[in-house]
Design a protein around this motif. Sequence first.
Motif, PDB file in Angstrom:
ATOM      1  N   GLY A  67       0.807  -1.206   0.000  1.00 53.93           N
ATOM      2  CA  GLY A  67       0.000   0.000   0.000  1.00 53.93           C
ATOM      3  C   GLY A  67       0.847   1.266   0.000  1.00 53.93           C
ATOM      4  O   GLY A  67       0.344   2.364   0.197  1.00 53.93           O
ATOM      5  N   GLU A  68       2.158   1.125  -0.237  1.00 56.36           N
ATOM      6  CA  GLU A  68       3.023   2.300  -0.227  1.00 56.36           C
ATOM      7  C   GLU A  68       3.182   2.817  -1.664  1.00 56.36           C
ATOM      8  O   GLU A  68       3.156   2.036  -2.605  1.00 56.36           O
ATOM      9  N   VAL A  69       3.378   4.119  -1.778  1.00 51.44           N
ATOM     10  CA  VAL A  69       3.577   4.688  -3.119  1.00 51.44           C
ATOM     11  C   VAL A  69       4.952   4.259  -3.621  1.00 51.44           C
ATOM     12  O   VAL A  69       5.934   4.345  -2.909  1.00 51.44           O
ATOM     13  N   LEU A 121      14.970  -1.688  -3.741  1.00 49.93           N
ATOM     14  CA  LEU A 121      15.473  -0.383  -3.301  1.00 49.93           C
ATOM     15  C   LEU A 121      14.800  -0.016  -1.980  1.00 49.93           C
ATOM     16  O   LEU A 121      13.722   0.588  -1.963  1.00 49.93           O
ATOM     17  N   ASP A 122      15.449  -0.421  -0.916  1.00 51.79           N
ATOM     18  CA  ASP A 122      14.870  -0.189   0.403  1.00 51.79           C
ATOM     19  C   ASP A 122      15.146   1.242   0.856  1.00 51.79           C
ATOM     20  O   ASP A 122      16.233   1.766   0.622  1.00 51.79           O
ATOM     21  N   GLY A 123      14.146   1.837   1.490  1.00 48.82           N
ATOM     22  CA  GLY A 123      14.315   3.211   1.981  1.00 48.82           C
ATOM     23  C   GLY A 123      14.044   4.220   0.895  1.00 48.82           C
ATOM     24  O   GLY A 123      14.500   5.359   0.969  1.00 48.82           O
ATOM     25  N   SER A 124      13.275   3.812  -0.118  1.00 47.54           N
ATOM     26  CA  SER A 124      13.152   4.668  -1.299  1.00 47.54           C
ATOM     27  C   SER A 124      12.429   5.988  -1.020  1.00 47.54           C
ATOM     28  O   SER A 124      12.568   6.923  -1.800  1.00 47.54           O
ATOM     29  N   SER A 125      11.703   6.060   0.102  1.00 47.75           N
ATOM     30  CA  SER A 125      11.073   7.363   0.388  1.00 47.75           C
ATOM     31  C   SER A 125      12.133   8.407   0.744  1.00 47.75           C
ATOM     32  O   SER A 125      11.838   9.597   0.829  1.00 47.75           O
ATOM     33  N   ASN A 126      13.384   7.952   0.926  1.00 46.86           N
ATOM     34  CA  ASN A 126      14.475   8.871   1.237  1.00 46.86           C
ATOM     35  C   ASN A 126      15.167   9.442  -0.006  1.00 46.86           C
ATOM     36  O   ASN A 126      16.036  10.304   0.106  1.00 46.86           O
ATOM     37  N   VAL A 213      16.234   3.601  16.438  1.00 46.24           N
ATOM     38  CA  VAL A 213      14.809   3.302  16.590  1.00 46.24           C
ATOM     39  C   VAL A 213      14.010   4.567  16.285  1.00 46.24           C
ATOM     40  O   VAL A 213      14.501   5.674  16.539  1.00 46.24           O
ATOM     41  N   ASN A 214      12.820   4.379  15.733  1.00 42.77           N
ATOM     42  CA  ASN A 214      11.942   5.521  15.486  1.00 42.77           C
ATOM     43  C   ASN A 214      11.027   5.674  16.699  1.00 42.77           C
ATOM     44  O   ASN A 214      10.018   4.981  16.820  1.00 42.77           O
ATOM     45  N   ASP A 215      11.401   6.586  17.596  1.00 45.29           N
ATOM     46  CA  ASP A 215      10.625   6.662  18.831  1.00 45.29           C
ATOM     47  C   ASP A 215       9.385   7.542  18.702  1.00 45.29           C
ATOM     48  O   ASP A 215       8.710   7.823  19.688  1.00 45.29           O
ATOM     49  N   ARG A 245      20.951   7.069  16.652  1.00 47.43           N
ATOM     50  CA  ARG A 245      21.165   7.414  15.242  1.00 47.43           C
ATOM     51  C   ARG A 245      20.098   6.701  14.434  1.00 47.43           C
ATOM     52  O   ARG A 245      20.033   5.471  14.463  1.00 47.43           O
ATOM     53  N   TYR A 246      19.260   7.422  13.717  1.00 51.64           N
ATOM     54  CA  TYR A 246      18.206   6.781  12.921  1.00 51.64           C
ATOM     55  C   TYR A 246      18.068   7.484  11.584  1.00 51.64           C
ATOM     56  O   TYR A 246      17.669   8.639  11.517  1.00 51.64           O
ATOM     57  N   VAL A 247      18.437   6.754  10.517  1.00 45.47           N
ATOM     58  CA  VAL A 247      18.343   7.310   9.167  1.00 45.47           C
ATOM     59  C   VAL A 247      16.936   7.089   8.607  1.00 45.47           C
ATOM     60  O   VAL A 247      16.408   7.917   7.876  1.00 45.47           O
ATOM     61  N   GLY A 248      16.332   5.923   8.967  1.00 44.48           N
ATOM     62  CA  GLY A 248      15.036   5.559   8.388  1.00 44.48           C
ATOM     63  C   GLY A 248      15.213   4.835   7.072  1.00 44.48           C
ATOM     64  O   GLY A 248      14.287   4.684   6.285  1.00 44.48           O
ATOM     65  N   SER A 249      16.433   4.362   6.845  1.00 40.67           N
ATOM     66  CA  SER A 249      16.767   3.578   5.667  1.00 40.67           C
ATOM     67  C   SER A 249      17.491   2.365   6.255  1.00 40.67           C
ATOM     68  O   SER A 249      18.607   2.488   6.762  1.00 40.67           O
ATOM     69  N   LEU A 250      16.816   1.229   6.251  1.00 43.32           N
ATOM     70  CA  LEU A 250      17.308   0.083   7.033  1.00 43.32           C
ATOM     71  C   LEU A 250      18.754  -0.291   6.711  1.00 43.32           C
ATOM     72  O   LEU A 250      19.545  -0.554   7.613  1.00 43.32           O
ATOM     73  N   VAL A 251      19.091  -0.326   5.425  1.00 39.58           N
ATOM     74  CA  VAL A 251      20.445  -0.753   5.057  1.00 39.58           C
ATOM     75  C   VAL A 251      21.481   0.202   5.661  1.00 39.58           C
ATOM     76  O   VAL A 251      22.504  -0.221   6.208  1.00 39.58           O
ATOM     77  N   GLY A 275       4.933  -5.319  13.410  1.00 42.15           N
ATOM     78  CA  GLY A 275       6.032  -4.454  12.986  1.00 42.15           C
ATOM     79  C   GLY A 275       5.811  -4.007  11.559  1.00 42.15           C
ATOM     80  O   GLY A 275       4.722  -4.178  11.002  1.00 42.15           O
ATOM     81  N   LYS A 276       6.852  -3.450  10.954  1.00 44.67           N
ATOM     82  CA  LYS A 276       6.723  -2.955   9.580  1.00 44.67           C
ATOM     83  C   LYS A 276       7.591  -3.759   8.609  1.00 44.67           C
ATOM     84  O   LYS A 276       7.242  -3.945   7.450  1.00 44.67           O
ATOM     85  N   LEU A 277       8.734  -4.198   9.068  1.00 49.59           N
ATOM     86  CA  LEU A 277       9.726  -4.744   8.143  1.00 49.59           C
ATOM     87  C   LEU A 277       9.343  -6.149   7.690  1.00 49.59           C
ATOM     88  O   LEU A 277       8.636  -6.878   8.387  1.00 49.59           O
ATOM     89  N   ARG A 278       9.830  -6.495   6.507  1.00 46.85           N
ATOM     90  CA  ARG A 278       9.444  -7.781   5.923  1.00 46.85           C
ATOM     91  C   ARG A 278      10.463  -8.847   6.273  1.00 46.85           C
ATOM     92  O   ARG A 278      11.675  -8.646   6.113  1.00 46.85           O
ATOM     93  N   TYR A 281      12.444 -10.263   2.857  1.00 49.22           N
ATOM     94  CA  TYR A 281      13.273  -9.370   2.029  1.00 49.22           C
ATOM     95  C   TYR A 281      14.223  -8.518   2.853  1.00 49.22           C
ATOM     96  O   TYR A 281      15.177  -7.971   2.316  1.00 49.22           O
ATOM     97  N   GLU A 282      13.932  -8.334   4.132  1.00 53.27           N
ATOM     98  CA  GLU A 282      14.750  -7.424   4.947  1.00 53.27           C
ATOM     99  C   GLU A 282      15.364  -8.143   6.156  1.00 53.27           C
ATOM    100  O   GLU A 282      16.578  -8.180   6.321  1.00 53.27           O
ATOM    101  N   ALA A 283      14.488  -8.715   7.003  1.00 51.13           N
ATOM    102  CA  ALA A 283      14.988  -9.265   8.275  1.00 51.13           C
ATOM    103  C   ALA A 283      15.896 -10.486   8.071  1.00 51.13           C
ATOM    104  O   ALA A 283      16.988 -10.566   8.652  1.00 51.13           O
TER     105      ALA A 283
END
Length: 358
Positions: A67-69, A121-126, A213-215, A245-251, A275-278, A281-283
């Motif tokens: 459901g993400e753009v 392309l993980d973190g693509s909203s960045n 972490v995204n607090d 330190r949180y970039v919001g881009s998992l890699v 949670g959010k992560l898959r 593909y990610e974990a």
Amino acid sequence: MVRHTSTSVVTIERFIIEQERMFPEATGELSGILYDMALAGKMIANKVRSAGLADILGATSDTNVQGEVQQKLDVLSNEIIVKAFDHGGRICVMASEEEEGIIQIPDGFKPGKYVLLFDPLDGSSNIDVNVPVGTIFSVFRKITRGARGDLEDLLQPGRRQVAAGYILYGSSTMMVYTTGQGAHGFTLDPSIGEFLLSHPNIQIPKQARYLSVNDAYEQDWPEATRSLMRCYRGLDGQRKALNVRYVGSLVADFHRNLLGGGVFCYPAHAKAPRGKLRLLYEANPLAFIAEQAGGAATDGYGSILDIDPTELHQRTPLYIGSKAEVDLVDRFPLPKFVAPGVPDRRSARPVPTATLEA
Ligand code: AFP
């Protein structure tokens, strides 16, 4: 002993070949998958680097299965990886975070004996704000009998991965991968277009420095998660605070903690009960790398690598990084969030340890 000088660099190709020689029965197919991924990574790096110039920034009107753009570069990166693998005879089936169903090898091409899962392309909203993004991949052996691969081949516990890695498009482009023989990092030298060994046998520092972490979700966390985060921040008076330190881009977040020591957390919370992560593909791929580097990864109830997946796009809470920090999660009994109708299964089957080749 070979003295490394500026002219005796170790390319990723040489390194993969040298690792393959440790397995006389190796057919070279897994090595081929790693080269193909390195090539796809170089192509994506090229697109990411020129994104601002080529007018390919911004979202398309399509949304992905989560459901993400989708960003245009997600679509391109997905296509680059599918095309890099659909004809080589090494892969029998694929799944991508960007596609709802499984990706079959087109008619006319021979399916191989490996299975590929990836987040192109993980973190693509960045991307629009020039923040690092990454590609993540995971490789399993085919386990079904038919010529083509199917869903069962893709839904295997992470412990069965034979290779996993990521490519980070940051201030330099780096590829980190493991085949179960340690985690190794390569930096792209743009002047010669080659990934060169820069971080052999990565060991995650035992002494953690960072908490990622995204607090903003703190209000939705259960009490145990809040207590765990207070502990990481030294607010319970028991320990020295970790730097946040949180970039919001998992890699990018994972990579910094892998090299500098730290823990990345994406807990479940009231609005995201799994949670959010898959997982696939990610974990899973990052958990394989973390363990190979002496770290650990858990969903709060056990190792990420022991989860027996039931769905392609399954999500999972994730705590990953330096082992002592990840082990701390066990001291905070997190409530079990299980989505209705989805059994939370751990693999009861014994699983083989990953090796370079079958
Ligand atoms: P995008 O691909 O939508 O940017 O999501 C990135 C991501 O999957 C992962 O890379 C980040 O760690 C995480 O989501 C960030 O999520 P929050 O914005 O909820 O903190």
